[in-house]
Motif scaffolding. Structure first.
Motif, PDB file in Angstrom:
ATOM      1  N   ASP A 144       0.804  -1.216   0.000  1.00 51.98           N
ATOM      2  CA  ASP A 144       0.000   0.000   0.000  1.00 51.98           C
ATOM      3  C   ASP A 144       0.842   1.274   0.000  1.00 51.98           C
ATOM      4  N   ALA A 145       2.168   1.153   0.034  1.00 54.18           N
ATOM      5  CA  ALA A 145       3.043   2.328   0.095  1.00 54.18           C
ATOM      6  C   ALA A 145       3.020   3.060  -1.241  1.00 54.18           C
ATOM      7  N   ILE A 146       2.521   4.292  -1.216  1.00 52.87           N
ATOM      8  CA  ILE A 146       2.385   5.087  -2.435  1.00 52.87           C
ATOM      9  C   ILE A 146       2.789   6.518  -2.123  1.00 52.87           C
ATOM     10  N   THR A 147       3.596   7.093  -3.001  1.00 49.86           N
ATOM     11  CA  THR A 147       3.890   8.515  -2.933  1.00 49.86           C
ATOM     12  C   THR A 147       3.613   9.078  -4.316  1.00 49.86           C
ATOM     13  N   LEU A 148       2.852  10.127  -4.381  1.00 49.88           N
ATOM     14  CA  LEU A 148       2.498  10.724  -5.665  1.00 49.88           C
ATOM     15  C   LEU A 148       3.682  11.476  -6.247  1.00 49.88           C
ATOM     16  N   SER A 149       3.634  11.733  -7.537  1.00 46.97           N
ATOM     17  CA  SER A 149       4.742  12.418  -8.224  1.00 46.97           C
ATOM     18  C   SER A 149       4.994  13.816  -7.668  1.00 46.97           C
ATOM     19  N   ASP A 150       3.977  14.447  -7.090  1.00 50.81           N
ATOM     20  CA  ASP A 150       4.173  15.780  -6.507  1.00 50.81           C
ATOM     21  C   ASP A 150       4.629  15.705  -5.051  1.00 50.81           C
ATOM     22  N   GLY A 151       4.904  14.475  -4.545  1.00 51.88           N
ATOM     23  CA  GLY A 151       5.428  14.302  -3.202  1.00 51.88           C
ATOM     24  C   GLY A 151       4.380  14.134  -2.114  1.00 51.88           C
ATOM     25  N   ARG A 152       3.118  14.289  -2.446  1.00 51.80           N
ATOM     26  CA  ARG A 152       2.068  14.137  -1.441  1.00 51.80           C
ATOM     27  C   ARG A 152       1.938  12.668  -1.027  1.00 51.80           C
ATOM     28  N   PRO A 153       1.633  12.417   0.253  1.00 51.59           N
ATOM     29  CA  PRO A 153       1.417  11.040   0.692  1.00 51.59           C
ATOM     30  C   PRO A 153       0.101  10.502   0.139  1.00 51.59           C
ATOM     31  N   ALA A 154       0.082   9.204  -0.106  1.00 50.22           N
ATOM     32  CA  ALA A 154      -1.134   8.549  -0.593  1.00 50.22           C
ATOM     33  C   ALA A 154      -1.210   7.176   0.039  1.00 50.22           C
ATOM     34  N   GLY A 155      -2.336   6.529  -0.104  1.00 47.17           N
ATOM     35  CA  GLY A 155      -2.499   5.192   0.443  1.00 47.17           C
ATOM     36  C   GLY A 155      -3.821   4.591   0.027  1.00 47.17           C
ATOM     37  N   ILE A 156      -4.057   3.392   0.529  1.00 48.17           N
ATOM     38  CA  ILE A 156      -5.291   2.681   0.235  1.00 48.17           C
ATOM     39  C   ILE A 156      -6.207   2.792   1.454  1.00 48.17           C
ATOM     40  N   VAL A 157      -7.431   3.214   1.220  1.00 51.53           N
ATOM     41  CA  VAL A 157      -8.430   3.294   2.282  1.00 51.53           C
ATOM     42  C   VAL A 157      -9.385   2.120   2.075  1.00 51.53           C
ATOM     43  N   ARG A 158      -9.419   1.225   3.049  1.00 48.49           N
ATOM     44  CA  ARG A 158     -10.302   0.061   2.990  1.00 48.49           C
ATOM     45  C   ARG A 158     -11.544   0.349   3.833  1.00 48.49           C
ATOM     46  N   LEU A 159     -12.712   0.230   3.205  1.00 50.12           N
ATOM     47  CA  LEU A 159     -13.978   0.534   3.872  1.00 50.12           C
ATOM     48  C   LEU A 159     -14.635  -0.738   4.391  1.00 50.12           C
ATOM     49  N   ALA A 160     -15.303  -0.649   5.539  1.00 49.44           N
ATOM     50  CA  ALA A 160     -15.997  -1.790   6.122  1.00 49.44           C
ATOM     51  C   ALA A 160     -17.167  -2.230   5.249  1.00 49.44           C
ATOM     52  N   THR A 161     -17.838  -1.282   4.606  1.00 50.40           N
ATOM     53  CA  THR A 161     -18.930  -1.582   3.683  1.00 50.40           C
ATOM     54  C   THR A 161     -18.770  -0.676   2.462  1.00 50.40           C
ATOM     55  N   PRO A 162     -19.239  -1.114   1.307  1.00 42.35           N
ATOM     56  CA  PRO A 162     -19.091  -0.288   0.109  1.00 42.35           C
ATOM     57  C   PRO A 162     -19.818   1.060   0.223  1.00 42.35           C
ATOM     58  N   ALA A 163     -19.239   2.074  -0.385  1.00 40.84           N
ATOM     59  CA  ALA A 163     -19.827   3.413  -0.448  1.00 40.84           C
ATOM     60  C   ALA A 163     -19.907   3.837  -1.910  1.00 40.84           C
ATOM     61  N   ALA A 164     -20.842   4.725  -2.220  1.00 41.08           N
ATOM     62  CA  ALA A 164     -21.031   5.225  -3.582  1.00 41.08           C
ATOM     63  C   ALA A 164     -20.123   6.431  -3.809  1.00 41.08           C
ATOM     64  N   LEU A 165     -19.164   6.285  -4.719  1.00 43.21           N
ATOM     65  CA  LEU A 165     -18.220   7.355  -5.034  1.00 43.21           C
ATOM     66  C   LEU A 165     -17.906   7.340  -6.516  1.00 43.21           C
ATOM     67  N   ARG A 166     -17.373   8.448  -6.995  1.00 47.11           N
ATOM     68  CA  ARG A 166     -16.876   8.504  -8.366  1.00 47.11           C
ATOM     69  C   ARG A 166     -15.436   8.984  -8.307  1.00 47.11           C
TER      70      ARG A 166
END
Length: 175
Positions: A144-166
């Motif tokens: 899950d270790a991710i760093t964006l090209s602009d240096g901002r931290p990123a990661g994976i958010v795992r949800l307990a139940t699905p949510a509606a997003l785009r």
């Protein structure tokens, strides 16, 4: 205080986006069936339109539209809206669901997120998006270790139940 920045960040989305209503209340009206309320984004939306219910991927038909307590045949651009629905019972609806014609809105239990602040690995919290509030775990190490090209931290958010997003939707994480 930068008013222009606030207006850019919180401006109403353009009407050319397909209609999306995040459900915040569900109730039944005798003789009319299920009614939901929420804030409509995008549009236009008309009586007899069909929308997808997410999560759930079910189609529902709009029987009636009300804005500020008055029945209207159509609505566009957003604002507080009540929809009388056909083809569904109130027990199948709840706060956090989304009614939409936008094909990019999907039910997901994993998000790739860019964070505005450093968040420790394996942080537990609550994800808030539109009217949904879901328990979440944040992964920032190993696979899950991710760093964006602009240096901002990123990661994976795992949800307990699905949510509606785009893609691109903003959300809030609270501990």
């Amino acid at each position: 205080f930068d008013h222009a920045a606030v207006e850019r960040r919180f401006s109403v989305e353009p009407i050319d986006r397909p209609p999306t209503l995040a459900i915040d209340r569900v109730f039944s009206v005798k003789g009319r069936g299920a009614v939901v309320t929420g804030t409509l984004r995008g549009g236009p939306l008309t009586e007899r339109s069909e929308l997808r219910l997410v999560p759930g991927d079910r189609t529902v038909r709009i029987r009636e539209i009300q804005v500020h307590g008055s029945r209207v045949e159509d609505v566009a651009g957003g604002g507080r809206t009540a929809l009388g629905l056909g083809r569904i019972e109130t027990g199948e609806l709840h706060r956090g669901m989304v009614l939409t014609a936008d094909p990019t809105v999907v039910a997901t239990d994993r998000l790739l997120a860019a964070f505005e602040a450093a968040i420790p690995d394996r942080t537990r919290g609550r994800m808030h998006a539109a009217t949904a509030a879901v328990d979440a775990d944040i992964g920032r190490s190993g696979r899950d270790a991710i760093t964006l090209s602009d240096g901002r931290p990123a990661g994976i958010v795992r949800l307990a139940t699905p949510a509606a997003l785009r893609p691109g939707d903003r959300f809030v994480l609270r501990r």
